[in-house]
Design an enzyme around this catalytic site. Structure first.
Site, mmCIF file in Angstrom:
data_model
loop_
_atom_site.group_PDB
_atom_site.id
_atom_site.type_symbol
_atom_site.label_atom_id
_atom_site.label_comp_id
_atom_site.label_asym_id
_atom_site.label_seq_id
_atom_site.Cartn_x
_atom_site.Cartn_y
_atom_site.Cartn_z
ATOM 1 N N TYR A 38 0.854 -1.194 0.000
ATOM 2 C CA TYR A 38 0.000 0.000 0.000
ATOM 3 C C TYR A 38 0.884 1.237 0.000
ATOM 4 O O TYR A 38 1.829 1.313 0.780
ATOM 5 C CB TYR A 38 -0.894 0.021 1.243
ATOM 6 C CG TYR A 38 -2.321 -0.363 0.922
ATOM 7 C CD1 TYR A 38 -3.054 0.400 0.016
ATOM 8 C CD2 TYR A 38 -2.918 -1.468 1.506
ATOM 9 C CE1 TYR A 38 -4.357 0.044 -0.298
ATOM 10 C CE2 TYR A 38 -4.213 -1.825 1.188
ATOM 11 C CZ TYR A 38 -4.930 -1.066 0.284
ATOM 12 O OH TYR A 38 -6.212 -1.411 -0.035
ATOM 13 N N GLU A 40 -0.569 4.690 -0.373
ATOM 14 C CA GLU A 40 -1.425 5.877 -0.512
ATOM 15 C C GLU A 40 -0.622 7.148 -0.278
ATOM 16 O O GLU A 40 0.195 7.211 0.646
ATOM 17 C CB GLU A 40 -2.573 5.831 0.502
ATOM 18 C CG GLU A 40 -3.739 5.020 0.008
ATOM 19 C CD GLU A 40 -4.296 4.124 1.080
ATOM 20 O OE1 GLU A 40 -3.483 3.480 1.775
ATOM 21 O OE2 GLU A 40 -5.528 4.083 1.194
ATOM 22 N N ASP A 183 -7.643 15.000 -24.035
ATOM 23 C CA ASP A 183 -7.638 13.568 -23.721
ATOM 24 C C ASP A 183 -6.975 12.861 -24.903
ATOM 25 O O ASP A 183 -7.605 12.629 -25.934
ATOM 26 C CB ASP A 183 -9.083 13.100 -23.520
ATOM 27 C CG ASP A 183 -9.169 11.606 -23.257
ATOM 28 O OD1 ASP A 183 -8.163 10.894 -23.463
ATOM 29 O OD2 ASP A 183 -10.261 11.143 -22.859
ATOM 30 N N THR A 209 -4.527 7.201 -21.531
ATOM 31 C CA THR A 209 -4.322 5.830 -21.074
ATOM 32 C C THR A 209 -2.866 5.500 -21.395
ATOM 33 O O THR A 209 -2.207 6.221 -22.150
ATOM 34 C CB THR A 209 -5.233 4.842 -21.818
ATOM 35 O OG1 THR A 209 -5.097 5.076 -23.218
ATOM 36 C CG2 THR A 209 -6.676 4.987 -21.419
ATOM 37 N N LYS A 212 -2.698 1.997 -25.013
ATOM 38 C CA LYS A 212 -3.155 1.961 -26.417
ATOM 39 C C LYS A 212 -1.929 2.123 -27.315
ATOM 40 O O LYS A 212 -1.069 1.243 -27.317
ATOM 41 C CB LYS A 212 -4.195 3.057 -26.643
ATOM 42 C CG LYS A 212 -5.476 2.849 -25.823
ATOM 43 C CD LYS A 212 -6.558 3.813 -26.214
ATOM 44 C CE LYS A 212 -7.867 3.514 -25.525
ATOM 45 N NZ LYS A 212 -8.031 4.177 -24.221
ATOM 46 N N ARG A 218 -2.098 -1.580 -18.827
ATOM 47 C CA ARG A 218 -3.427 -0.968 -18.762
ATOM 48 C C ARG A 218 -3.449 0.059 -17.627
ATOM 49 O O ARG A 218 -3.183 -0.291 -16.477
ATOM 50 C CB ARG A 218 -4.430 -2.092 -18.493
ATOM 51 C CG ARG A 218 -5.877 -1.767 -18.623
ATOM 52 C CD ARG A 218 -6.644 -3.039 -18.906
ATOM 53 N NE ARG A 218 -6.331 -3.484 -20.248
ATOM 54 C CZ ARG A 218 -6.890 -2.984 -21.348
ATOM 55 N NH1 ARG A 218 -7.822 -2.056 -21.268
ATOM 56 N NH2 ARG A 218 -6.543 -3.429 -22.526
#
Ligand code: DSN
Length: 406
Positions: A38, A40, A183, A209, A212, A218
């Site tokens: 973790y 955060e 975007d 992203t 692509k 991903r």
């Protein structure tokens, strides 16, 4: 299931514009111990102890992302492009606020204000369109911006093959005092490889992203050049909309950014665009309508209304033969998105396998044959094409022979 999926990806021609083959190095980085932690918060400001390696990885990923896109700040934590867009909206909009974006039917994205998404339900989207020639109607963008005074303007699309005039969008955003979000999810690999215009220095904020055309794991990412905007974005991603970052994916993003900084990647990006142009030319020469008459990117949008076949029928017939494309709505489509009147074809994945103009000419002709002969005996046609597809897949296997990036 893993080996079946490998065979599926190896034995078919992946022509979905939003997909690619990440390198083995990227895939391996995702399968590392980073998944156990973790983290955060952000480097140097974590909520858990023991994040030293997390900080190194995230700092390096940020550094490479900024170098790749020639900007000052990067948040590499968004788990997807949708979450990257959501974070920007959370940072700059209040519920009910207006924003301007491209309509889904004209090539935009669901998260750009479609009524079934959070972006459409919680905010007030206004949509611009493409003109009759298939290009973004900048006059309409300006008119709608002046009429509606949106707080945010989004440019960028999922099924728009042409260059986006980022400078013109910025000038309209400045005229109405809006934040410009570009975007670039679809184009980011081409931009990294200098085969498509950069959204910098025109955009206030950029989302993408990473899987692509950029050929990474991903995931998503947010870029900008302004410290105040960067701080807002960081707070919007965490704690705004996400919890613990996927550190194993951030490690894989780092690997992908390093790959994308190489000369080979620039060659790859320019080959992707050359291949898409060949595909568009074949379709035009065979009488199938190419939206906007061509392409400047990795994708070609076909309008099948005159070909007497719907998008879903074409998608199915092609998929049965190993040509994997997706049905796509076209502007003014009178079909539902589940049927659609178009298909979208992308060249990024097969270019990663090493295919060039010659192979793409063959692929485009196979697609035309199938669309033209759709009423032929299905068995005959599928068998014939399957043999041709198998030969290409065999000549350009994934993860074996030398191809770009592997
Ligand atoms: N699903 C992606 C695409 O196909 O364009 C966008 O999120």
């Amino acid at each position: 299931m893993i080996s079946d999926e490998f065979n599926n990806q190896n034995d078919k021609l992946k022509l979905i514009a939003s997909e690619n083959y990440a390198s083995l190095a990227v895939i391996q980085a995702q399968g590392t111990f980073f998944t156990n932690k973790y983290a955060e918060g952000y480097p140097g400001r974590r909520f858990y102890a023991g994040c030293e390696e997390m900080d190194r990885v995230e700092n390096k990923a940020i550094e490479l992302a900024c170098k790749l896109f020639n900007c000052k700040f990067a948040n590499v934590q968004p788990c997807s492009g949708s979450q990257a867009n959501q974070a920007v909206m959370f940072a700059f909009l209040n519920p009910g606020d207006k924003f301007l974006a491209m309509s889904l039917k004209d090539g935009g994205h669901l998260t750009h204000g479609h009524k079934i998404t959070m972006s459409g339900k919680w905010f007030s989207p206004v949509h611009y369109h493409v003109n009759k020639d298939g290009f973004i109607d900048m006059n309409e963008v300006r008119k709608l911006a002046l009429e509606n005074k949106p707080k945010l303007i989004i440019c960028g699309a999922s099924a728009y093959s042409r260059k986006i005039d980022f400078a013109a969008f910025r000038s309209i955003a400045d005229e109405v005092g809006a934040i410009l979000l570009s975007d670039i999810a679809h184009y980011s690999g081409l931009i990294a490889g200098k085969a498509y215009p950069s959204p910098f220095p025109y955009s206030h904020v950029v989302t993408t992203t990473t899987h692509k055309t950029l050929r990474g794991p991903r995931g998503g990412m947010i870029l900008c050049d302004d410290k105040e905007i960067a701080d807002k974005i960081d707070r919007a991603v965490f704690p705004g909309i996400q919890g613990g970052p996927l550190m194993h994916v951030i490690a894989a993003k780092l690997v992908a950014f390093e790959e994308a900084l190489s000369l080979d990647f620039a060659k790859y990006a320019s080959q992707v665009v050359k291949n898409a142009k060949v595909v568009a030319d074949v379709f035009k020469s065979r009488g199938i309508k190419v939206f906007s008459g061509g392409t400047d990117s990795h994708l070609v949008l076909l309008d099948l209304t005159n070909a007497q076949i719907s998008g879903i029928e074409a998608e199915n017939i092609l998929n049965w033969s190993g040509l994997v494309v997706n049905k796509n709505a076209i502007p003014n489509d009178n079909q539902t998105p589940f049927i659609a009147s178009g298909i979208r074809i992308g060249t990024s994945a097969c270019t990663t396998r090493g295919m060039k103009e010659k192979e793409f000419e063959k692929i485009a002709n196979m697609i035309c044959d199938k669309i033209e002969n759709q009423r032929d005996s299905i068995d005959n046609l599928i068998t014939r094409t399957k043999i041709d597809v198998a030969k290409l897949c065999n000549d350009f296997p994934i993860y074996y022979k030398k191809s770009f990036g592997f």
